[in-house]
Design a protein around this motif. Structure first.
Motif, PDB file in Angstrom:
ATOM      1  N   UNK A 167      -6.770   1.342  -3.988  1.00 24.05           N
ATOM      2  CA  UNK A 167      -6.276  -0.032  -3.821  1.00 24.05           C
ATOM      3  C   UNK A 167      -4.932  -0.202  -4.528  1.00 24.05           C
ATOM      4  N   UNK A 168      -4.817   0.329  -5.743  1.00 18.46           N
ATOM      5  CA  UNK A 168      -3.559   0.218  -6.492  1.00 18.46           C
ATOM      6  C   UNK A 168      -2.424   0.948  -5.777  1.00 18.46           C
ATOM      7  N   UNK A 169      -2.723   2.145  -5.243  1.00 18.70           N
ATOM      8  CA  UNK A 169      -1.689   2.928  -4.563  1.00 18.70           C
ATOM      9  C   UNK A 169      -1.219   2.227  -3.299  1.00 18.70           C
ATOM     10  N   UNK A 170      -2.139   1.659  -2.544  1.00 19.12           N
ATOM     11  CA  UNK A 170      -1.771   0.932  -1.326  1.00 19.12           C
ATOM     12  C   UNK A 170      -0.839  -0.232  -1.678  1.00 19.12           C
ATOM     13  N   UNK A 171      -1.139  -0.920  -2.773  1.00 19.99           N
ATOM     14  CA  UNK A 171      -0.292  -2.030  -3.207  1.00 19.99           C
ATOM     15  C   UNK A 171       1.074  -1.534  -3.669  1.00 19.99           C
ATOM     16  N   UNK A 172       1.089  -0.438  -4.414  1.00 20.66           N
ATOM     17  CA  UNK A 172       2.347   0.105  -4.943  1.00 20.66           C
ATOM     18  C   UNK A 172       3.276   0.609  -3.837  1.00 20.66           C
ATOM     19  N   UNK A 181       7.646   0.123   8.985  1.00 22.93           N
ATOM     20  CA  UNK A 181       6.694  -0.532   9.902  1.00 22.93           C
ATOM     21  C   UNK A 181       5.382   0.255   9.994  1.00 22.93           C
ATOM     22  N   UNK A 182       4.960   0.785   8.869  1.00 24.94           N
ATOM     23  CA  UNK A 182       3.719   1.554   8.792  1.00 24.94           C
ATOM     24  C   UNK A 182       2.632   0.703   8.152  1.00 24.94           C
ATOM     25  N   UNK A 183       1.390   0.995   8.524  1.00 24.36           N
ATOM     26  CA  UNK A 183       0.245   0.271   7.966  1.00 24.36           C
ATOM     27  C   UNK A 183      -0.749   1.263   7.389  1.00 24.36           C
ATOM     28  N   UNK A 184      -1.187   1.001   6.162  1.00 23.13           N
ATOM     29  CA  UNK A 184      -2.203   1.833   5.512  1.00 23.13           C
ATOM     30  C   UNK A 184      -3.545   1.118   5.628  1.00 23.13           C
ATOM     31  N   UNK A 185      -4.489   1.726   6.327  1.00 24.11           N
ATOM     32  CA  UNK A 185      -5.823   1.161   6.496  1.00 24.11           C
ATOM     33  C   UNK A 185      -6.756   1.804   5.461  1.00 24.11           C
ATOM     34  N   UNK A 224      -7.657   5.905   5.614  1.00 26.51           N
ATOM     35  CA  UNK A 224      -8.357   6.585   4.526  1.00 26.51           C
ATOM     36  C   UNK A 224      -9.840   6.243   4.619  1.00 26.51           C
ATOM     37  N   UNK A 225     -10.677   7.277   4.764  1.00 27.58           N
ATOM     38  CA  UNK A 225     -12.121   7.099   4.931  1.00 27.58           C
ATOM     39  C   UNK A 225     -12.867   7.919   3.886  1.00 27.58           C
ATOM     40  N   UNK A 226     -14.131   7.591   3.661  1.00 28.91           N
ATOM     41  CA  UNK A 226     -14.965   8.354   2.729  1.00 28.91           C
ATOM     42  C   UNK A 226     -16.420   8.295   3.160  1.00 28.91           C
ATOM     43  N   UNK A 227     -17.130   9.378   2.881  1.00 27.10           N
ATOM     44  CA  UNK A 227     -18.571   9.434   3.159  1.00 27.10           C
ATOM     45  C   UNK A 227     -19.268  10.037   1.950  1.00 27.10           C
ATOM     46  N   UNK A 228     -20.341   9.412   1.523  1.00 27.47           N
ATOM     47  CA  UNK A 228     -21.052   9.865   0.329  1.00 27.47           C
ATOM     48  C   UNK A 228     -22.060  10.954   0.673  1.00 27.47           C
ATOM     49  N   UNK A 238      -5.820  10.534   7.254  1.00 26.18           N
ATOM     50  CA  UNK A 238      -5.127  10.937   8.471  1.00 26.18           C
ATOM     51  C   UNK A 238      -4.117   9.890   8.920  1.00 26.18           C
ATOM     52  N   UNK A 239      -3.155  10.348   9.730  1.00 24.42           N
ATOM     53  CA  UNK A 239      -2.176   9.451  10.333  1.00 24.42           C
ATOM     54  C   UNK A 239      -2.091   9.755  11.817  1.00 24.42           C
TER      55      UNK A 239
END
Length: 307
Positions: A167-172, A181-185, A224-228, A238-239
């Motif tokens: 979350x911090x990196x996305x904000x930074x 014009x890129x979006x980080x999901x 950015x995805x994650x699975x436990x 991925x992009x």
């Protein structure tokens, strides 16, 4: 506790096989003696004694061979490490040369032209600052790799909130991404934690985000995805950009490896970001791989141990 060498492991393994063979021989011989009459000719005990002598001779030869094998492995390993150090030193010197030369050139121009107009002077100062920042980034990346290579036991490990890091990196990086014009999901669930080094875990995700912003192309989406799993978290980063040529995929984690050297330096990259990512993932008990996405894009898949 001293770590066993490859030669010692081989020697011990063979000797254990010999010992088991001898033990089985003795046990079966004792059983035979309970039911069979003693015989006058040479008994199996003589054969056992002869076998022990032969085994001793073989053990001596095997020990010498194991020692020579360890010496050869150590020699080859030392040569490999020396070669890698020389290459790394050469690469570092080459990478440092460009920003240092630029800084000296800009400063010399300002000093040799005291009557230069303010606007040009300001441009030179701005360029000098940019090269100094690039030099600082390069030195920080080298320092990070050195800590992972030679001071792993000194790295502080503690519970780290990976969800908050991302979350911090996305904000930074929001401004840099929006300029292209890129979006980080960020689709990470809450509560992703791992016991590890905060700085290195931050470096994993920051380098991947920066790499995507620099190279995925204008208008690209980053996901950015994650699975436990029971003992780890599996991540997908991925992009939907152009990806990279297949022949470069196996080398992008190498230190100072660049697909487009001129463009990489123009964008301020140090050539060490993905190498830091791979080493940091491995230090946290994980593995990482990369592949092109069907239809376009680059995908990193990696895991991080919970403990």
């Amino acid at each position: 506790m001293r770590k066993l060498t490859e030669g010692n492991k081989m020697f011990i393994s063979v000797m254990v096989v010999f010992a088991v063979y001898a033990l089985i021989f003795v046990l079966f011989e004792d059983i035979d003696r309970l039911f069979l009459e003693p015989i006058e000719e040479i008994t199996p005990w003589h054969i056992l004694a002869f076998s022990l002598v032969v085994m001793g001779g073989l053990a001596l030869l095997l020990h010498r061979y194991a020692r020579h094998m360890d010496e050869r492995i150590s020699r080859e390993q030392a040569e490999k490490e020396n070669r890698m150090r020389r290459e790394l030193t050469q690469n570092i010197a080459h990478e440092l040369k460009t920003p240092v030369s630029s800084i000296l050139g800009y400063v010399d121009t300002i000093l040799e032209n005291p009557n230069i107009d303010p606007e040009t002077r300001h441009q030179f100062v701005v360029r000098t600052k940019a090269q100094a920042e690039r030099l600082t980034s390069l030195l920080q990346d080298i320092s990070t790799l050195n800590r992972m290579d030679y001071a792993q036991d000194q790295l502080v490990r503690e519970p780290v909130d990976i969800t908050q890091i991302v979350k911090d990196i996305v904000q930074e990086t929001r401004l840099a991404a929006s300029e292209k014009q890129m979006t980080v999901h960020n689709r990470l669930p809450d509560g992703i934690t791992a016991v590890g080094n905060y700085s290195l875990l931050y470096s994993i995700f920051r380098n991947l985000v920066d790499n995507a912003i620099n190279y995925a192309g204008r208008g690209a989406d980053i996901e950015i995805l994650a699975m436990e799993k029971d003992d780890c978290w599996d991540f997908v980063f991925q992009d939907n950009g152009p990806g990279i040529p297949a022949e470069h995929l196996s080398r992008i984690f190498e230190r100072f490896y660049r697909i487009d050297k001129g463009r990489s330096r123009l964008l301020g990259g140090t050539g060490l970001g993905l190498s830091i990512v791979k080493n940091a993932v491995q230090l946290h008990g994980g593995t990482i791989s990369v592949h092109n996405v069907d239809g376009g894009g680059l995908c990193f898949e990696f895991s991080i141990s919970k403990e």
